[in-house]
Design a protein around this motif. Sequence first.
Motif: not given
Ligand code: KG4
Length: 348
Positions: A119-121, A179-181, A193-198, A318-321
């Motif tokens: 589904a992501h693809l 990214f999370d760890k 992810g968003p926090a590291i990006q910022e 991009c994120t889960d939906n």
């Molecule tokens: O696809 P998703 O919503 O859930 C899964 O199927 O896992 O992805 C969530 C992941 C988290 O690890 C989050 O930190 C990362 O996507 N993420 C990002 C960004 N936004 C979300 N990683 C890097 N940069 C971002 N801007």
Amino acid sequence: MKNLPKYVLGIETSCDETAAAILENGNKIRSSIVASQTELHEEYGGVVPEIACRAHVEAILPVMESACEEANVELEEIDLVGVTHTPGLIGSLLIGLQAAKSLSVALSKPFVGVDHIQAHLHSCALAAHDEDRVDIEDFPFPQVGLVVSGGHTGLYHMNGHGSYEKLGSTIDDAAGEAFDKVASLLNLSYPGGPAIQEAAENGNPEAVDFPRPMIDSPNYNFSFSGLKTAVLYHLGGQDQTNRNPDVPEEKVPDIAASFQESVVDVLITKIQRALSEFDAEGISVGGGVAANKRFRNRLSDLADDEDLPLFIPPISLCTDNAAMIAGRAYYRIQTGSPSPLNMDAIPT
Ligand code: KG4
Ligand code: ZN
């Protein structure tokens, strides 16, 4: 199924987002509702399965109701229910799957279990249609596709809707997990992810020479757990036994930017290698990490260099939906039977 479904209800509960969406004719997103549990998991720095499961139970009915309301579609008008049944957290998957089965029985309509990664693809094709770039039926194939999220990192050769051959995947942590760890090590907020990006926006990506794991290995696999350890050792200096090193605030931007660059370098290099080996008429990238600005810029440069179209959804897809789940279900039902009521949730 003789007639193609007009309205597909998608349900997604594989991790920490409770989502429902209604798709019309397999391509028009009539609604896409996502209830995020981020706040519930924030203090733990990661998803707690029991908390996720309970939150899905509370959110699933209101989220489905909102999806119908926003789409202005009655439950009775739904022709097909699509639901994520693999992979994900078992307790979380079961809530969505049970909801889909109950609806299927109550409405006398079929349901199909959908693979979350596929589904992501698919979200790349759906987004391209939604943006009026290319009709979904004319989405170009073959393509090199990457799913890069919190739970998965895998590279695919895409030959058609749902016809995805896996080339390789992570042998340990997913890129989003790294990214999370690393965000947690740097005392940044969750999700990382968003926090590291910022933080990286004010940093120098060349400040720290972190490793690029498996970048030269002659396959399409990934490994990100060593990168997290490299960040830990960098912070701890000589004392490699310190699991909780001090993090001087002024160092965070450089470390975040250097770590991000390392992940992006690996992802870009593996896509590039796949493009040189396989026929491709495009590059599709989905999953939460595809929201990353630096990665998106580097992908855009790569697509320009290769003279190929880049299909990368907006952040909401991009994120889960659940729009991507409904979209995948629309094609899945055309090539197979509806799922049986005893279908299992498969966590991995
Ligand atoms: O696809 P998703 O919503 O859930 C899964 O199927 O896992 O992805 C969530 C992941 C988290 O690890 C989050 O930190 C990362 O996507 N993420 C990002 C960004 N936004 C979300 N990683 C890097 N940069 C971002 N801007
Ligand atoms: Zn996902």
